[in-house]
Design a protein around this motif. Structure first.
Motif, PDB file in Angstrom:
ATOM      1  N   MET A   1       1.077  -1.269   0.045  1.00  8.21           N
ATOM      2  CA  MET A   1       0.015  -0.370  -0.073  1.00  8.21           C
ATOM      3  C   MET A   1       1.063   1.250   0.047  1.00  8.21           C
ATOM      4  O   MET A   1       1.939   1.458   0.273  1.00  8.21           O
ATOM      5  CB  MET A   1      -0.820  -0.007   1.366  1.00  8.21           C
ATOM      6  N   GLN A   2       0.782   1.862  -0.930  1.00  5.49           N
ATOM      7  CA  GLN A   2       1.037   3.508  -1.019  1.00  5.49           C
ATOM      8  C   GLN A   2       0.272   4.286  -0.351  1.00  5.49           C
ATOM      9  O   GLN A   2      -0.845   4.899   0.431  1.00  5.49           O
ATOM     10  CB  GLN A   2       1.172   3.685  -2.406  1.00  5.49           C
ATOM     11  N   ILE A   3       1.447   4.963   1.147  1.00  5.99           N
ATOM     12  CA  ILE A   3       0.353   5.752   1.794  1.00  5.99           C
ATOM     13  C   ILE A   3       1.422   7.207   1.416  1.00  5.99           C
ATOM     14  O   ILE A   3       2.212   7.640   1.399  1.00  5.99           O
ATOM     15  CB  ILE A   3       0.901   5.602   2.937  1.00  5.99           C
ATOM     16  N   ILE A   4       0.706   8.897   1.137  1.00  5.02           N
ATOM     17  CA  ILE A   4       0.486   9.579   0.558  1.00  5.02           C
ATOM     18  C   ILE A   4       0.322  11.049   2.654  1.00  5.02           C
ATOM     19  O   ILE A   4      -1.267  10.649   2.164  1.00  5.02           O
ATOM     20  CB  ILE A   4       0.061  10.005  -0.166  1.00  5.02           C
ATOM     21  N   VAL A   5       0.860  11.356   3.012  1.00  8.40           N
ATOM     22  CA  VAL A   5       0.501  12.244   3.403  1.00  8.40           C
ATOM     23  C   VAL A   5       1.064  13.687   3.433  1.00  8.40           C
ATOM     24  O   VAL A   5       1.757  14.401   3.027  1.00  8.40           O
ATOM     25  CB  VAL A   5       1.373  12.265   5.078  1.00  8.40           C
ATOM     26  N   THR A   6      -0.588  14.379   3.062  1.00  5.53           N
ATOM     27  CA  THR A   6      -0.433  15.733   2.715  1.00  5.53           C
ATOM     28  C   THR A   6      -0.471  17.260   4.570  1.00  5.53           C
ATOM     29  O   THR A   6      -0.769  16.319   5.518  1.00  5.53           O
ATOM     30  CB  THR A   6      -1.089  16.313   1.520  1.00  5.53           C
ATOM     31  N   ILE A 190      -6.928   0.956  -6.520  1.00  7.88           N
ATOM     32  CA  ILE A 190      -8.005   1.990  -5.695  1.00  7.88           C
ATOM     33  C   ILE A 190      -6.953   3.238  -4.438  1.00  7.88           C
ATOM     34  O   ILE A 190      -6.282   3.339  -4.107  1.00  7.88           O
ATOM     35  CB  ILE A 190      -8.252   1.011  -4.316  1.00  7.88           C
ATOM     36  N   VAL A 191      -8.292   4.198  -4.348  1.00 11.59           N
ATOM     37  CA  VAL A 191      -7.448   5.237  -3.198  1.00 11.59           C
ATOM     38  C   VAL A 191      -8.289   5.726  -2.445  1.00 11.59           C
ATOM     39  O   VAL A 191     -10.151   5.948  -2.732  1.00 11.59           O
ATOM     40  CB  VAL A 191      -7.101   7.149  -5.096  1.00 11.59           C
ATOM     41  N   LEU A 192      -7.665   5.648  -1.352  1.00 12.52           N
ATOM     42  CA  LEU A 192      -8.825   6.058  -0.326  1.00 12.52           C
ATOM     43  C   LEU A 192      -7.974   7.517   0.294  1.00 12.52           C
ATOM     44  O   LEU A 192      -6.947   7.327   0.289  1.00 12.52           O
ATOM     45  CB  LEU A 192      -9.032   4.675   0.100  1.00 12.52           C
ATOM     46  N   LEU A 193      -8.944   8.125   1.006  1.00  9.42           N
ATOM     47  CA  LEU A 193      -8.758   9.731   1.389  1.00  9.42           C
ATOM     48  C   LEU A 193      -9.774   9.619   2.036  1.00  9.42           C
ATOM     49  O   LEU A 193     -10.831   9.438   2.600  1.00  9.42           O
ATOM     50  CB  LEU A 193      -9.452  10.398  -0.271  1.00  9.42           C
ATOM     51  N   ILE A 221      -8.158  -3.324   2.119  1.00  8.42           N
ATOM     52  CA  ILE A 221      -7.809  -3.351   0.952  1.00  8.42           C
ATOM     53  C   ILE A 221      -6.284  -3.264   1.139  1.00  8.42           C
ATOM     54  O   ILE A 221      -5.311  -3.142  -0.112  1.00  8.42           O
ATOM     55  CB  ILE A 221      -8.103  -1.403   1.355  1.00  8.42           C
ATOM     56  N   LYS A 222      -5.837  -3.888   1.932  1.00  8.92           N
ATOM     57  CA  LYS A 222      -4.365  -4.019   2.757  1.00  8.92           C
ATOM     58  C   LYS A 222      -3.641  -4.986   1.178  1.00  8.92           C
ATOM     59  O   LYS A 222      -2.773  -5.677   0.907  1.00  8.92           O
ATOM     60  CB  LYS A 222      -4.363  -5.091   4.099  1.00  8.92           C
ATOM     61  N   MET A 223      -4.700  -5.733   0.689  1.00  8.72           N
ATOM     62  CA  MET A 223      -4.272  -6.523  -0.195  1.00  8.72           C
ATOM     63  C   MET A 223      -4.235  -6.509  -0.881  1.00  8.72           C
ATOM     64  O   MET A 223      -4.068  -7.499  -1.675  1.00  8.72           O
ATOM     65  CB  MET A 223      -5.463  -7.974   0.396  1.00  8.72           C
ATOM     66  N   HIS A 224      -4.968  -5.482  -1.920  1.00  5.19           N
ATOM     67  CA  HIS A 224      -4.538  -4.934  -2.903  1.00  5.19           C
ATOM     68  C   HIS A 224      -3.468  -3.875  -3.423  1.00  5.19           C
ATOM     69  O   HIS A 224      -2.797  -3.633  -2.667  1.00  5.19           O
ATOM     70  CB  HIS A 224      -5.900  -3.520  -2.818  1.00  5.19           C
ATOM     71  N   ALA A 225      -2.460  -4.899  -4.587  1.00  2.00           N
ATOM     72  CA  ALA A 225      -1.298  -4.564  -4.998  1.00  2.00           C
ATOM     73  C   ALA A 225      -1.564  -2.744  -5.430  1.00  2.00           C
ATOM     74  O   ALA A 225      -0.137  -2.625  -5.641  1.00  2.00           O
ATOM     75  CB  ALA A 225      -1.319  -5.428  -6.274  1.00  2.00           C
ATOM     76  N   ALA A 226      -2.635  -2.264  -5.477  1.00  2.00           N
ATOM     77  CA  ALA A 226      -2.178  -1.146  -6.320  1.00  2.00           C
ATOM     78  C   ALA A 226      -2.997   0.225  -5.545  1.00  2.00           C
ATOM     79  O   ALA A 226      -3.882   0.557  -5.962  1.00  2.00           O
ATOM     80  CB  ALA A 226      -2.505  -1.020  -8.043  1.00  2.00           C
ATOM     81  N   ALA A 227      -3.077  -0.517  -4.176  1.00  9.37           N
ATOM     82  CA  ALA A 227      -3.878   0.643  -3.689  1.00  9.37           C
ATOM     83  C   ALA A 227      -2.591   2.339  -2.804  1.00  9.37           C
ATOM     84  O   ALA A 227      -2.404   1.877  -2.622  1.00  9.37           O
ATOM     85  CB  ALA A 227      -4.435   0.306  -2.198  1.00  9.37           C
ATOM     86  N   THR A 228      -3.972   2.928  -2.567  1.00  2.47           N
ATOM     87  CA  THR A 228      -3.100   4.377  -2.258  1.00  2.47           C
ATOM     88  C   THR A 228      -3.691   4.556  -1.737  1.00  2.47           C
ATOM     89  O   THR A 228      -5.263   4.520  -1.415  1.00  2.47           O
ATOM     90  CB  THR A 228      -3.110   5.232  -3.492  1.00  2.47           C
ATOM     91  N   VAL A 229      -3.217   5.359  -0.030  1.00  2.00           N
ATOM     92  CA  VAL A 229      -3.911   6.142   0.608  1.00  2.00           C
ATOM     93  C   VAL A 229      -3.711   6.989   1.363  1.00  2.00           C
ATOM     94  O   VAL A 229      -2.499   7.477   1.260  1.00  2.00           O
ATOM     95  CB  VAL A 229      -4.140   5.004   2.453  1.00  2.00           C
ATOM     96  N   VAL A 230      -4.220   8.604   0.999  1.00  2.00           N
ATOM     97  CA  VAL A 230      -3.995   9.731   1.398  1.00  2.00           C
ATOM     98  C   VAL A 230      -4.466  10.024   2.831  1.00  2.00           C
ATOM     99  O   VAL A 230      -5.881  10.205   2.259  1.00  2.00           O
ATOM    100  CB  VAL A 230      -4.626  10.978   0.261  1.00  2.00           C
TER     101      VAL A 230
END
Ligand code: PGA
Length: 245
Positions: A1-6, A190-193, A221-230
């Motif tokens: 999972m890619q995690i983006i913090v703004t 998947i992009v979760l905001l 969603i942890k199981m998804h290969a292309a998930a981003t959480v923002v």
């Protein structure tokens, strides 16, 4: 999972809008899975603004996550109405390329149509919010989760959280039609905001440990290969997530 913090929630929303715009630019026929609620409002504002400046949605198709049962699309509390107001009326997506499940049609027929709309061409990007109880779409916590689109009863936590959109809590529908967890996980990305203290427990379960549990559906969603959480810095701080680098 890619995690983006703004730094701010506005920044998080803008980041997500940019991801969607980049997808539409690189793939003009992109299929977008869309969400409602307070969370994506600024994302849709941004996309409307990008369309005003030239971003073309004429070949894009959309499918929405969920809808209340028993509510018609011209009712301001419906998700169909929300989508028309916040996004569809501001961009050039073709009406025939839009699908928001109906909460008033024959359930069996509508669920069949819903599944067809989800799988007739892969969803390229599924946008998600998250409920305070960890639901995504209306996949509510419980002993079991559904794979496919289904009708579900809303938990008290969700009814309480959504009551702000109604004159009275008693008016909140108690059932909804929603994509299942398998449907959501079938999207190419998947992009979760998320933002706000009410989401801290659910987002902590998503980001701060390795467990997957039906009691917090978003953890799948942890199981998804292309998930981003923002998320924004405030939420990251609340859950003890340390930005690396
Ligand atoms: P919200 O809802 O964006 O209004 O907080 C999110 C959700 O319940 O999935």
């Amino acid at each position: 999972m890619q995690i983006i913090v703004t730094r701010t929630f506005a920044g998080a929303s803008d980041y997500v809008a940019e991801i969607i715009a980049d997808l539409v630019l690189s793939k003009p026929t992109a299929k977008l899975g869309l969400a409602t609620g307070s969370t994506p409002e600024r994302v849709y504002d941004k996309l409307a603004d990008m369309h005003f400046k030239g971003l073309d949605f004429s070949r894009v198709s959309t499918v929405n996550l969920d809808e209340y049962c028993g509510v018609t699309g011209d009712n301001p509390v419906s998700y169909r109405y929300y989508m028309n107001e916040k996004l569809f009326s501001h961009i050039n997506v073709k009406p025939e390329n839009i699908y928001v499940p109906s909460g008033i049609n024959n359930p069996e027929e509508e669920l069949e149509l819903f599944s067809y709309k989800i799988y007739n061409g892969k969803i390229d990007l599924q946008l998600l919010g998250i409920g305070p109880n960890g639901h995504v779409g209306f996949n509510e916590p419980g002993d079991k989760l559904h794979r496919a689109a289904h009708i579900t009863k809303l938990t008290q936590s969700t009814i309480d959280a959504n009551a702000r959109f109604f004159n009275d809590k008693s008016e909140v529908p108690t059932e909804a039609i929603t994509m299942g967890m398998g449907d959501i996980l079938s999207a190419a990305s998947i992009v979760l905001l998320a933002s706000g203290a009410s989401k801290a427990d659910a987002v902590k379960a998503l980001l701060m440990d390795d467990y997957i549990t039906t009691q917090v559906p978003a953890t799948f969603i942890k199981m998804h290969a292309a998930a981003t959480v923002v998320i924004d810095y405030e939420l990251a701080n609340m859950i003890g997530y340390k930005v690396k680098g």
